[in-house]
Design an enzyme around this catalytic site. Sequence first.
Site, mmCIF file in Angstrom:
data_model
loop_
_atom_site.group_PDB
_atom_site.id
_atom_site.type_symbol
_atom_site.label_atom_id
_atom_site.label_comp_id
_atom_site.label_asym_id
_atom_site.label_seq_id
_atom_site.Cartn_x
_atom_site.Cartn_y
_atom_site.Cartn_z
ATOM 1 C CG ASP A 162 -103.909 45.292 3.646
ATOM 2 O OD1 ASP A 162 -104.093 47.246 4.065
ATOM 3 O OD2 ASP A 162 -102.441 45.708 4.599
ATOM 4 C CE1 TYR A 192 -100.180 42.279 1.135
ATOM 5 C CE2 TYR A 192 -99.951 40.670 3.738
ATOM 6 C CZ TYR A 192 -100.344 41.853 2.654
ATOM 7 O OH TYR A 192 -101.341 42.959 3.374
ATOM 8 C CG HIS A 322 -102.162 46.136 12.099
ATOM 9 N ND1 HIS A 322 -100.533 44.988 12.660
ATOM 10 C CD2 HIS A 322 -102.864 44.986 11.418
ATOM 11 C CE1 HIS A 322 -100.449 44.013 11.585
ATOM 12 N NE2 HIS A 322 -101.744 43.962 11.109
HETATM 13 FE FE LIG Z 1 -99.954 46.235 6.293
#
Ligand SMILES: [Fe+2]
Length: 474
Positions: A162, A192, A322
């Site tokens: 990430d 991103y 999440h």
């Molecule tokens: Fe993700």
Amino acid sequence: MLHFVLVSFVFFTSIRDGCARKGVTSSFVRSEWPSVDIPLDHEAFAVPNGHNAPQQVHITQGDYEGRAVIVSWVTPDEPGSSHVQFGTSEEKFHASAKGTVSNYTLGEYKSGYIHHCLVEGLEHSTKYYYRIGSGDSSREFWFETPPKVEPDVPYKFGIIGDLGQTFNSLSTLEHYMESKAQTVLFVGDLSYADRYKYSDVGLRWDTWGRFVEKSTAYQPWIWNTGNHEIEYFPYMGEVVPFKSYLQRYTTPYLASNSSSPLWYAIRRASAHIIVLSSYSPYVKYTPQYKWLAEELTRVDREKTPWLIVLMHVPIYNSNEAHYMEGESMRVVFESWFIKYKVDVIFAGHVHAYERSYRVSNTDYNITSGMRYPVADKSAPVYITVGDGGNQEGLASRFRDPQPEYSAYREASYGHSTLEIKNRTHAIYHWNRNDDGKKVSTDSFILHNQYWGNNRRRRKLKHFLLKVIEEVASS
Ligand SMILES: [Fe+2]
């Protein structure tokens, strides 16, 4: 002294891995940079000098065994040469390989010319220099091939997830590069760029490619996808999943008989690494399911003692962010991870750090009702490293109380390293960003799940004694 320290560490971690003690929720708070992307004119995104100079250079493993590399780059103005010249000394590039070139559009955005070139037939444990581009605009880099696949060769992996392109991302990248690890296992969500719209999406893929080049041009990053690679953009007529990613990043999926670049496996040094796609079908009868069933039978722990799985969505996560998203994959694959003695599973997605004890929840089914994960020595350690530092910021709300399966959790940016020492032990570290002085972060000795048990240890001892006897008598 060293022996004493090692023994103490082993004793300590054998307790910690086997049975669930009370986990730690770190209260450490670091004031970080704002979660915004680095401005376009920042030097981190600098375009190399010269007409049509290659940029966004990155390499990855190109075969199953580590004797090939795929070199990828972008030329902005015209296709130019797709050749990679390479050799073992800085001045002489005695060999050359020819790659492919292509470009794509995403809405109004038109990409540069994307080159992928397979460089194969390399020797193990060798430093290669390579040159791409032409004339004054050509650029030179180097990489080191891994040792031959053998059970006791040491190797140091880094794990990043990430990442994005903020100043926190830059800190993670630079901190990782100081670790001297040899290969990155990337657990998904690269640039991103999908947080932008229209042409800026492609533009931010380009900046990210230049941003990570100082590492990716010199050592392989083993790629995996996350939700930010899906790029479902009906508003601009772009609905083919993973379009930008698949154009820009390649994987050696054919070498492991996979039918998709999104899931595949490699063997590197003493590790067998399996990359799973959280956002491709994986339930029974799907290609990914069938492929994994076969790939697990190909794992040979006598050659690659370490079995590592990468995925984007964590299976065990106690963050509010999440929570439970990995449950469907857990139901499908958890019993295999136990059966095949996976050592460690790395995931991202949650923007915080967390490590589990060895636990499983395979006895749960719909009719058995609620069941809590239980300590299970045969299960992998699950580690979430979605803390690379992207523009979405940290996931700082953990569920309270900390579940028993959770060993350590902290909402800070960072990366991990896994330093394999031999077939039985590896040293694991989670490295919080910007720790200028000694601060306690998460580290432990990981015992190999295959070679760690007593019968195999005895077998190994017997083998080593025989070798010593043979050497002594020769
Ligand atoms: Fe993700």
